[in-house]
Design a protein around this motif. Structure first.
Motif, PDB file in Angstrom:
ATOM      1  N   THR A  12       0.976  -1.137   0.041  1.00 19.50           N
ATOM      2  CA  THR A  12      -0.267  -0.143  -0.172  1.00 19.50           C
ATOM      3  C   THR A  12       1.004   1.282  -0.051  1.00 19.50           C
ATOM      4  N   CYS A  13       0.548   2.386  -0.774  1.00 15.81           N
ATOM      5  CA  CYS A  13       1.348   3.605  -0.615  1.00 15.81           C
ATOM      6  C   CYS A  13       1.427   3.877   0.629  1.00 15.81           C
ATOM      7  N   PRO A  14       2.581   4.590   1.155  1.00 15.71           N
ATOM      8  CA  PRO A  14       2.877   5.109   2.222  1.00 15.71           C
ATOM      9  C   PRO A  14       2.193   6.593   2.630  1.00 15.71           C
ATOM     10  N   TYR A  15       1.728   7.187   1.219  1.00 17.27           N
ATOM     11  CA  TYR A  15       1.371   8.880   1.432  1.00 17.27           C
ATOM     12  C   TYR A  15      -0.032   8.748   1.947  1.00 17.27           C
ATOM     13  N   CYS A  16      -1.007   9.288   1.155  1.00 20.19           N
ATOM     14  CA  CYS A  16      -2.325   9.903   1.658  1.00 20.19           C
ATOM     15  C   CYS A  16      -3.291   8.878   1.841  1.00 20.19           C
ATOM     16  N   GLY A  17      -4.383   9.243   2.784  1.00 17.51           N
ATOM     17  CA  GLY A  17      -5.319   8.443   3.147  1.00 17.51           C
ATOM     18  C   GLY A  17      -6.163   7.578   2.095  1.00 17.51           C
ATOM     19  N   GLY A  19      -5.009   5.463   0.206  1.00 17.05           N
ATOM     20  CA  GLY A  19      -4.714   4.143   0.549  1.00 17.05           C
ATOM     21  C   GLY A  19      -4.404   3.152  -0.777  1.00 17.05           C
ATOM     22  N   CYS A  20      -3.864   3.728  -1.730  1.00 15.86           N
ATOM     23  CA  CYS A  20      -3.933   3.025  -2.784  1.00 15.86           C
ATOM     24  C   CYS A  20      -3.033   1.640  -2.873  1.00 15.86           C
ATOM     25  N   GLY A  21      -3.510   0.493  -3.520  1.00 12.00           N
ATOM     26  CA  GLY A  21      -2.629  -0.640  -3.764  1.00 12.00           C
ATOM     27  C   GLY A  21      -1.694  -0.146  -4.522  1.00 12.00           C
ATOM     28  N   LEU A  47      -2.478   5.333  -9.747  1.00  9.32           N
ATOM     29  CA  LEU A  47      -1.473   6.020  -8.945  1.00  9.32           C
ATOM     30  C   LEU A  47      -1.300   7.374  -9.136  1.00  9.32           C
ATOM     31  N   CYS A  48      -1.050   8.568  -8.307  1.00 10.44           N
ATOM     32  CA  CYS A  48      -0.670   9.589  -8.473  1.00 10.44           C
ATOM     33  C   CYS A  48       0.596   9.836  -8.810  1.00 10.44           C
ATOM     34  N   SER A  49       1.213  11.193  -8.687  1.00 17.21           N
ATOM     35  CA  SER A  49       2.642  11.542  -9.204  1.00 17.21           C
ATOM     36  C   SER A  49       3.628  11.160  -8.001  1.00 17.21           C
TER      37      SER A  49
HETATM   38  S1  SF4 Z   1      -3.605   8.855  -4.314  1.00 17.20           S
HETATM   39 FE1  SF4 Z   1      -1.242   9.147  -4.573  1.00 17.20          FE
HETATM   40  S2  SF4 Z   1      -0.440   9.660  -2.517  1.00 17.20           S
HETATM   41 FE2  SF4 Z   1      -2.509   8.790  -2.335  1.00 17.20          FE
HETATM   42  S3  SF4 Z   1      -2.309   6.697  -1.734  1.00 17.20           S
HETATM   43 FE3  SF4 Z   1      -2.830   6.983  -3.877  1.00 17.20          FE
HETATM   44  S4  SF4 Z   1      -0.882   7.065  -5.185  1.00 17.20           S
HETATM   45 FE4  SF4 Z   1      -0.326   7.412  -2.774  1.00 17.20          FE
END
Ligand code: SF4
Ligand SMILES: Nc1nc2c(c(=O)[nH]1)N[C@H]1C(S)=C(S)[C@@H](COP(=O)(O)OP(=O)(O)OC[C@H]3O[C@@H](n4cnc5c(=O)[nH]c(N)nc54)[C@H](O)[C@@H]3O)O[C@H]1N2
Ligand SMILES: Nc1nc2c(c(=O)[nH]1)N[C@H]1C(S)=C(S)[C@@H](COP(=O)(O)OP(=O)(O)OC[C@H]3O[C@@H](n4cnc5c(=O)[nH]c(N)nc54)[C@H](O)[C@@H]3O)O[C@H]1N2
Ligand SMILES: [Mo]
Length: 876
Positions: A12-17, A19-21, A47-49
């Motif tokens: 899981t991505c460690p950034y925003c809430g 919570g993208c896989g 996924l975002c940047s």
């Molecule tokens: S929106 Fe971007 S920062 Fe947030 S969980 Fe998904 S990939 Fe990570």
């Protein structure tokens, strides 16, 4: 179920809430490749940047790999013994409330559980608070007042099934980009109406049907007006109101409020109320523009009141949705990481809950009262009441309001422990003991995202030798403090099972958070755990809450909370005429310790800035790209001016990301007075008062360098670039010898120098070489330097002294600042395509250059470029 390759690891991505896989594939050189997980319910492959650039942030060069005691490397045994001994001695001498933990919504649930258990069950104090106090506390308080528990009723799918989405104090396009993209796709499909309520015109407004540039802090009167309108139009749901209490009082309070303080016209307010009233399926999303306010909890309840009155809650496409900031902000709330919570949504002040948790933990002692909330905690540190402090996975020396006082408090604390992945943070520099944690990508655990989905973070890389997972560090200290068996954990899975079992007790008390269905997971089940929305128990699995009209107060009824407008704590006036709003930029994460390692992410907005309305800038004689001295009643900063009408007259906006490591004069929380919401204890980070004046620099500089420079001058700001680093500089002192000054600024005593210096015009250009390789170059002028920054920042080391021209050679195109961080497409490249290929839609640009086709968060900026350059006849 898996579309992943066998050599890919789900995490899981460690950034925003959101919570993208992610699917992670380790390479042979200790690196990773990252792509979105097509099977994860939060992102379905998107996924975002920031998520896409994760691979650029897992290098080891910045990592801390041995504990430090007073800045000297030590063994783990020495460091942990010292931590356990100092905490034990302090407690023995001064009592349990003389120590504190300050933790983070980025901790994994298992880490959080151990920290909370150690402090509340064994040390016997509730002095554990978290950066979620700066983030979600008002929502927690609002939810608890209305629902009886901190329950998020809705899911992400509701955003896609709504006919109207209202975003209140949320810059979703930049801060929850994947969720925003889901919303925009749904809008294309079903014509979802979109309203944004934000004093600023953010990127999120670009696709909105209605942007309400509300006066800062005035959300309560707007929603109060809405409540009155809903009632007067007969839209109160009488059947649903039977499940609630206090409607009449809330309505009476609502009628007392004057919506004129919103600064919106009657027409705008009527448009908003009409849309809300006439659309059954409405989701109201709220975030920091709501929470970070001295009336944050009241704002939350003003919103909830409208959903409760109409019964528009807990249904498909219909209800309030608080979006969480950090990857495990929700998990931390569930686990009881806040000083006023227990665990599993149980209450510290409820003796039955306390006894049950104490028995479950075999705890020798349980605190009967809430502990110190973040602002009070650091105040108590400063006043000497807290004598041992452990800060884990957060950087309060930068991110707390009145950060300068927080730094002084930490420095004065007799014993401070910091757990981080690097020693290069403002907080880590103040530690007596520094403990190296294993980072994202190297450790195992779970996080809960904004819609209650629990996902696994999994290790894809070996943890560097010398680092340990946060839970393991905490548990070892627990054992060394004398609780051998109670903190005898061998794995994250073991902790998770215990936690899930404890939640069964919450379920028996009739609370919402019950994942006891997961308490029997084997190690293998835990390893394979698929994203799972709670609750998970015999009574209920996932889904939404409240559609049945049952809430979690003892009588199962929801509560209306009567709320009235209160203006922000700080008053503007002749001395401090501007309202300072703060927040985030698209490609940086908080204090930049990870996103700040990526040249790609750092190319979007490479400097701390302040957004100022053109009329204000004009009046104050602040020119484009000039530097501005910003002064508040408690501190000052120097920031680059961005003159733009996206902010209103009398208001300014600055990002929160810059630190002592990257731009010491631009620490924004040095300006923010620690005024807190009386209900939630959350500080008002978005409504300070300031005065502005041009910063009278004698010289301005731009520099590139192979090594991380830490110049000493009045202003500097540094980010990584392809060559190494790039920086903006400015100073107020006269420099007699620029060559000597350049050698000093870069710490390169014996470099060879090539220069062009014109003292009469105040111009100096200096290149420093070592062994024939370019080490650094400095361009100085009496006004903000005009050089081809983005070209220079990509110079290879073998560039010659012709760099001193500062210009792009004629045969090399200059792409300009990165706009699309995902594909690295620069502004100039996009403008060129618009002009030469006549591409007048964002999709056409995407087809030609890929820009904007991944996370989409740059699409509003591409649209703005097209808008400016589109010939008039093509505008229709
Ligand atoms: S929106 Fe971007 S920062 Fe947030 S969980 Fe998904 S990939 Fe990570
Ligand atoms: N790129 C990026 N994304 C992130 C983060 C990051 O650091 N960088 N951090 C994550 C975290 S922890 C969080 S908490 C979230 C935050 O996500 P958001 O809350 O969306 O982000 P912010 O920029 O803090 O603030 C949101 C907006 O509130 C507006 N605002 C200010 N005052 C008021 C007011 O009185 N009323 C209203 N209605 N609006 C107001 C601001 O102008 C701002 O645009 O982002 C998460 N995502
Ligand atoms: N003015 C203003 N101030 C704000 C805000 C605002 O909008 N305006 N927003 C507030 C909000 S919502 C938030 S959430 C906070 C965020 O503020 P912070 O939590 O202080 O910011 P981060 O940079 O996320 O800090 C995380 C730290 O943990 C370290 N770290 C990374 N991985 C690990 C790990 O695995 N283990 C350990 N032990 N450490 C690790 C990082 O290197 C970094 O030092 O800021 C708040 N402050
Ligand atoms: Mo946050």
């Amino acid at each position: 179920m898996t579309a992943s390759r066998t050599d890919e690891i789900r995490s899981t991505c460690p950034y925003c809430g959101v919570g993208c896989g992610v699917l992670l594939r380790p390479d042979a050189h200790g690196g990773l490749s990252v792509r979105g997980d097509p099977d994860h319910p939060a992102n379905h492959a998107r996924l975002c940047s920031k998520g896409l650039a994760l691979a650029e942030t897992v290098g080891l060069s910045h990592r801390l790999t041995a504990p430090q005691i007073e800045k000297q490397s030590s063994t783990w045994d020495e460091a942990l013994s010292l931590v356990a001994r100092r905490f034990s001695e302090t407690i023995a001498e001064h009592g349990p409330d003389s120590v504190a933990f300050y933790v983070s919504g980025q901790l994994l649930t298992e880490d959080y559980y151990i920290a909370n258990k150690l402090m509340k069950g064994f040390i016997g104090s509730a002095n554990i608070d978290t950066n979620s106090r700066l983030c979600m506390a008002s929502t927690v308080a609002g939810h608890k007042r209305a629902f009886g528990t901190d329950t998020v009723p809705q899911t992400y799918e509701d955003l896609e099934e709504a006919d109207l989405v209202v975003l209140v104090g949320s810059n979703l396009a930049w801060c929850h980009p994947v969720l925003y993209q889901r919303l925009i796709h749904a809008r294309k499909r079903r014509g979802t109406k979109l309203v944004v309520i934000d004093p600023r015109r953010t990127a999120t407004c670009d696709d909105a049907d209605l942007h309400l540039a509300i006066a800062p802090g005035a959300d309560v009167p707007l929603f109060n007006r809405l409540l009155a309108v809903l009632h007067d139009r007969g839209l109160a749901d009488k059947a649903f109101l039977r499940n609630t209490q206090g409607y009449e009082d809330a309505l009476a309070a609502a009628r007392q409020d004057d919506p004129a303080v919103t600064g919106l016209s009657e027409l705008q307010i009527a448009q908003f109320c009409d849309l809300w009233a006439s659309t059954e399926k409405v989701v109201t999303v709220f975030s920091q523009g709501v929470n970070q306010s001295t009336s944050g909890a009241d704002k939350v309840n003003a919103i909830l009141n409208c959903h409760l009155a109409t019964g528009r809650i807990g249904k498909r496409g219909c209800g309030p949705l608080s979006v969480t900031g950090q990857p495990n902000a929700m998990g931390g709330r569930e686990v009881g990481g806040l000083a006023n919570m227990l665990a599993c949504h149980m209450d510290i002040e409820n003796p039955r809950h306390r006894r049950a948790v104490g028995d479950f933990w075999s705890a020798p002692t349980m605190p009967a009262h809430a502990g110190l909330k973040a602002v009070d905690m650091f105040r108590a540190v400063g006043q000497g009441q807290i004598k041992a402090l452990w800060i884990i996975h957060t950087n309060p020396a930068v991110s707390m309001p009145d950060a300068a006082s927080v730094r002084a408090a930490i420095a004065s604390c007799p014993f401070t422990v910091v757990s981080d992945i690097t020693d290069a943070t403002d907080t880590a520099r103040l530690a007596d003991v520094l403990l190296p944690a294993s980072a994202w990508g190297e450790k195992e655990g779970t996080v809960t995202n904004s819609d209650r989905t629990i996902s696994r973070q999994r290790a894809a890389l070996p943890a560097p030798e010398g680092t340990r997972p946060d839970w393991a560090i905490l548990a070892e200290v627990g054992r060394r403090m004398g609780w051998e068996t109670e903190f005898d954990y061998g794995s994250a899975a073991e902790i998770f099972r215990e936690y899930a079992a404890l939640s069964g007790i919450a379920g028996e008390f009739g609370l919402d958070f019950d994942i006891s269905g997961l308490s029997g997971l084997s190690d293998l089940d835990y390893a394979d755990l698929a994203p799972t929305r709670w609750p998970v128990c015999r009574a209920k699995q996932g889904g939404r809450f409240f559609s049945d009209g049952r809430f979690f107060h003892t009588d199962h009824k929801a509560r209306f909370v009567p709320v009235s407008y209160r203006r922000p704590a700080a008053k503007t006036g002749p001395r401090y005429p501007f309202r300072l709003n703060t927040g985030r930029v698209r490609d940086q994460w908080h204090t930049m310790t990870r996103t700040g390692l990526s040249p790609r992410l750092s190319a979007h907005l490479a400097e701390p800035f302040i957004e100022i309305h053109p009329h204000d800038a004009d009046r104050l004689n602040i020119g484009p790209a000039g530097l501005v001295r910003v002064e508040s009643p408690i501190g000052q900063a120097i920031l680059r001016a961005r003159i733009t009408d996206t902010v209103q007259c009398g208001q300014v906006f600055a990002p929160m990301h810059w630190t002592g490591e990257t731009a010491p004069a631009a620490r924004i929380d040095d300006l923010i007075a620690p005024a807190c919401d009386p209900v939630s204890g959350q500080p008002e980070s978005k409504a300070s008062v300031v005065r502005l004046e041009p910063f009278a620099a004698k010289w301005y500089g731009f520099a590139v360098s192979a090594d991380p420079m830490q110049p000493s001058c009045d202003y500097w700001a540094r980010v990584p670039s392809r060559m190494g680093f790039r920086a903006e500089l400015a100073g107020t002192s006269d420099i007699a010898d620029w060559e000597a000054e350049a050698l000093r600024l870069f710490g390169l005593k014996d470099a060879s120098v090539s220069s062009i210096i014109d003292p009469a015009r105040g111009i100096a250009r200096i290149a420093l070489f070592k062994g024939g390789r370019l080490q650094a170059a400095l361009f100085v002028a009496a006004t903000p330097v005009a050089v081809a920054r983005d070209y220079l920042a990509t110079l290879p080391e073998y560039a010659g002294s012709d760099v001193l021209s500062g210009r792009v050679p004629v045969d090399v195109p200059d792409p300009g600042p990165n706009l699309c961080a995902c594909f690295g497409v620069g502004v100039n490249t996009i403008v060129d395509a618009i002009q030469t290929q006549h591409l007048y839609s964002v999709d056409a640009i995407g087809a030609a250059l890929l820009a904007g086709t991944n996370c989409g968060s740059c699409r509003p900026e591409i649209a703005a470029l097209i808008q400016m350059r589109r010939p008039q006849e093509a505008a229709e």
